[in-house]
Design a protein around this motif. Structure first.
Motif, mmCIF file in Angstrom:
data_model
loop_
_atom_site.group_PDB
_atom_site.id
_atom_site.type_symbol
_atom_site.label_atom_id
_atom_site.label_comp_id
_atom_site.label_asym_id
_atom_site.label_seq_id
_atom_site.Cartn_x
_atom_site.Cartn_y
_atom_site.Cartn_z
ATOM 1 N N THR A 116 3.144 10.720 7.201
ATOM 2 C CA THR A 116 4.234 10.469 6.066
ATOM 3 C C THR A 116 3.600 9.155 5.307
ATOM 4 O O THR A 116 2.830 8.611 5.783
ATOM 5 N N ASN A 117 4.408 9.212 4.053
ATOM 6 C CA ASN A 117 3.995 8.019 3.342
ATOM 7 C C ASN A 117 4.889 6.987 3.798
ATOM 8 O O ASN A 117 4.549 5.883 3.170
ATOM 9 N N GLY A 118 5.779 7.071 4.627
ATOM 10 C CA GLY A 118 6.554 5.965 5.129
ATOM 11 C C GLY A 118 7.859 5.508 4.415
ATOM 12 O O GLY A 118 8.517 4.887 4.813
ATOM 13 N N THR A 119 7.968 5.988 2.966
ATOM 14 C CA THR A 119 8.805 5.036 2.312
ATOM 15 C C THR A 119 10.174 5.568 2.378
ATOM 16 O O THR A 119 11.208 5.065 1.992
ATOM 17 N N LEU A 120 10.268 6.844 3.373
ATOM 18 C CA LEU A 120 11.619 7.220 3.441
ATOM 19 C C LEU A 120 12.156 6.900 4.823
ATOM 20 O O LEU A 120 13.305 7.496 5.266
ATOM 21 N N ILE A 121 11.380 5.989 5.610
ATOM 22 C CA ILE A 121 11.627 5.850 6.955
ATOM 23 C C ILE A 121 12.692 4.505 7.062
ATOM 24 O O ILE A 121 12.332 3.570 7.134
ATOM 25 N N THR A 122 13.996 5.004 6.758
ATOM 26 C CA THR A 122 15.098 3.990 6.888
ATOM 27 C C THR A 122 15.242 3.369 8.315
ATOM 28 O O THR A 122 14.749 4.324 9.187
ATOM 29 N N PRO A 123 15.856 2.419 8.629
ATOM 30 C CA PRO A 123 16.312 2.068 10.158
ATOM 31 C C PRO A 123 17.005 3.583 10.802
ATOM 32 O O PRO A 123 16.646 3.723 11.949
ATOM 33 N N GLU A 124 17.788 3.952 10.207
ATOM 34 C CA GLU A 124 18.644 5.106 10.693
ATOM 35 C C GLU A 124 17.940 6.168 11.031
ATOM 36 O O GLU A 124 17.890 7.127 11.889
ATOM 37 N N ILE B 95 -3.822 -1.649 -5.167
ATOM 38 C CA ILE B 95 -4.555 -0.486 -4.831
ATOM 39 C C ILE B 95 -3.961 0.738 -4.585
ATOM 40 O O ILE B 95 -3.775 1.917 -5.002
ATOM 41 N N HIS B 96 -2.830 0.424 -3.544
ATOM 42 C CA HIS B 96 -2.013 1.362 -2.937
ATOM 43 C C HIS B 96 -1.214 1.975 -4.002
ATOM 44 O O HIS B 96 -0.977 3.273 -4.060
ATOM 45 N N ASP B 97 -0.425 1.154 -4.663
ATOM 46 C CA ASP B 97 0.500 1.490 -5.752
ATOM 47 C C ASP B 97 -0.270 2.497 -6.996
ATOM 48 O O ASP B 97 0.475 3.226 -7.496
ATOM 49 N N ARG B 98 -1.517 2.197 -6.854
ATOM 50 C CA ARG B 98 -2.473 2.950 -7.991
ATOM 51 C C ARG B 98 -2.465 4.250 -7.539
ATOM 52 O O ARG B 98 -2.343 5.102 -8.290
ATOM 53 N N PHE B 99 -2.874 4.536 -6.304
ATOM 54 C CA PHE B 99 -3.196 5.389 -5.577
ATOM 55 C C PHE B 99 -2.077 6.448 -5.592
ATOM 56 O O PHE B 99 -2.031 7.622 -5.900
ATOM 57 N N ARG B 100 -0.848 5.860 -5.251
ATOM 58 C CA ARG B 100 0.333 6.564 -4.992
ATOM 59 C C ARG B 100 0.988 6.908 -6.406
ATOM 60 O O ARG B 100 2.088 7.715 -6.361
ATOM 61 N N ALA B 101 0.625 6.302 -7.319
ATOM 62 C CA ALA B 101 1.361 6.612 -8.709
ATOM 63 C C ALA B 101 2.713 6.264 -8.664
ATOM 64 O O ALA B 101 3.462 6.865 -9.511
ATOM 65 N N VAL B 102 3.344 5.288 -7.941
ATOM 66 C CA VAL B 102 4.474 4.790 -7.933
ATOM 67 C C VAL B 102 4.850 3.491 -7.325
ATOM 68 O O VAL B 102 4.451 3.256 -6.494
ATOM 69 N N LYS B 103 5.232 2.855 -8.318
ATOM 70 C CA LYS B 103 5.240 1.301 -8.128
ATOM 71 C C LYS B 103 6.305 0.914 -7.071
ATOM 72 O O LYS B 103 7.466 1.639 -7.005
ATOM 73 N N GLY B 104 6.079 -0.050 -6.204
ATOM 74 C CA GLY B 104 6.698 -0.210 -5.174
ATOM 75 C C GLY B 104 6.544 0.565 -3.804
ATOM 76 O O GLY B 104 7.377 0.354 -2.671
#
Length: 395
Positions: A121-129, A152-161
């Motif tokens: 996973t890219n991890g961005t959707l892993i909320t505590p729940e 670097i990461h945000d550049r590769f993923r093309a989404v800031k944050g």
């Protein structure tokens, strides 16, 4: 995959795998690569949808719905078949697997069937729940992709944050008590981030990291010119070995692996042969058990639409569809000439691969990479960085 910490730092011995009879159904997960039966680990790209826009995505995922994805019922039928076939691990991937609402149901069903369920996973959707839910269903492992530190990461993923969101996902996974690791795909733009990745392992107490060599597939096929040179690959692998050794020497042992370039095995062995000949003998035995690349044998892939591939990168070639025939039947059917050859690809590789001293422990490396560059499935893998002297029988 090549377990740098297992091999170089001696955290695994040949006797560890032999104790379990080297059968995939009995081996613990960290020893599966040494199984003798090579029952396939199956990557199920359960969705093509993703909330990021990674420039090296082999699935060419997009943030939109795709109408042809396997349904929940079809997913359960797939899992039934995989369990009956003896598949030890199902890796739920995408796109972004957490964009499928039924991921917990399907992963939990795989666990109930006796398989290990892990997600990439890219991890961005892993909320505590979400993390608590994944823990409750018995998920074994969460691999979260990072491409370096924030810029670097945000550049590769093309989404800031996306970097900060991934770190939050790591923390939430840890808080839920699930083993988490990092996935890092090395290329010219981020190879300088390797030290920072090791620093992050310590800072966040992350137990595992996989360093992936670039495979030329999907959007990653446009990055061939941005892959490391042979000299750069050697330096990167040396750095990974050195940093792994440093961690272990300081009592901060981490599991470190390199993936998708089986030249790393002979390279590590040759280095150890100079530094510790006795350990080198044991490493050679483990590498022989590993057998190198196992596309079409020890690893397979099912796409979101049910197509079966030799691995997750080889999407342009399908051996059949699980909507029409079970995965087990497709995987065992050697009437397909390519499937038959992949079961014994060492007999078909050409060029320097055919005469390579290390063919039995490399397995001919990545055929899909050779095909991407030369158009010939059986040509030498262009990412093999071993010299002619190192592969010769006279060493």
């Amino acid at each position: 995959m090549i377990g740098i910490s297992k091999l170089y730092c001696g955290t695994v011995e040949p006797s560890d795998a032999l104790r379990y009879g080297r059968h995939s159904g009995r081996l613990p997960s960290h020893l599966l690569q040494f199984s003798v039966d090579k029952k396939p680990v199956v990557v199920w790209n359960m969705t093509r949808r993703c909330n990021l826009k990674c420039i090296h995505c082999y699935a060419q995922a997009r943030d939109e719905n795709f109408a042809n994805e396997l349904s929940t019922a079809e997913g359960r039928a797939l899992i039934d078949d995989l369990a009956g076939f003896g598949v030890p691990v199902v890796l739920f991937s995408g796109g972004e697997p957490l964009m499928r609402p039924d991921l917990p149901e399907l992963a939990g069903y795989a666990v109930a069937k006796g398989m290990r369920a892990v997600i990439s996973t890219n991890g961005t959707l892993i909320t505590p729940e979400a993390a608590r839910t994944l823990k409750e269903i018995g998920l074994s492992y969460v691999g979260i992709s990072l491409d370096g530190m924030e810029p670097i990461h945000d550049r590769f993923r093309a989404v800031k944050g996306s970097f900060q969101a991934a770190l939050a996902g790591i923390r939430n996974t840890q808080a839920a008590g699930i083993k988490v690791g990092l996935r890092f795909t090395v290329n010219k733009f981020n190879v300088g981030e390797i030290p920072a990745v090791f620093d992050l392992l310590e800072e966040m107490d992350i137990p595992r990291v996989c360093f992936y060599h670039l495979v030329y597939a999907g959007r990653g096929s446009k990055l061939v010119k941005d892959d490391l040179s042979h000299a750069e690959s050697r330096r990167a692998v040396d750095l990974i070995i050195d940093r792994t050794r440093d961690l272990h020497a300081r009592g901060k042992a981490k599991e470190v692996l390199t993936v998708d370039n089986h030249a790393d095995g002979p390279y590590l062995y040759l280095r150890l042969l100079k530094e510790d000949p006795e350990r080198a003998k044991e490493v050679l035995e483990l590498l022989e058990m590993n057998e190198g690349n196992n596309s079409g044998r020890g690893i397979g892939c099912v796409s979101w639409d049910g197509q079966v591939h030799a691995d997750q990168f080889w999407r342009h070639t399908s051996f059949g569809n699980v909507r029409e025939r079970p995965f087990s039947a497709i995987w065992s059917d050697t009437s397909n000439p390519l499937m038959a050859r992949l079961k014994d690809k060492k007999s078909y590789v050409t060029g320097r691969c055919a005469g390579c001293r290390w063919l039995d422990i490399c397995g001919g490396n990545f055929r899909v990479r050779a095909e991407a560059v030369t158009g010939d499935i059986w040509a030498p893998d262009p990412a093999c960085y071993l010299s002619d002297e190192e592969i010769s029988q006279s060493i």
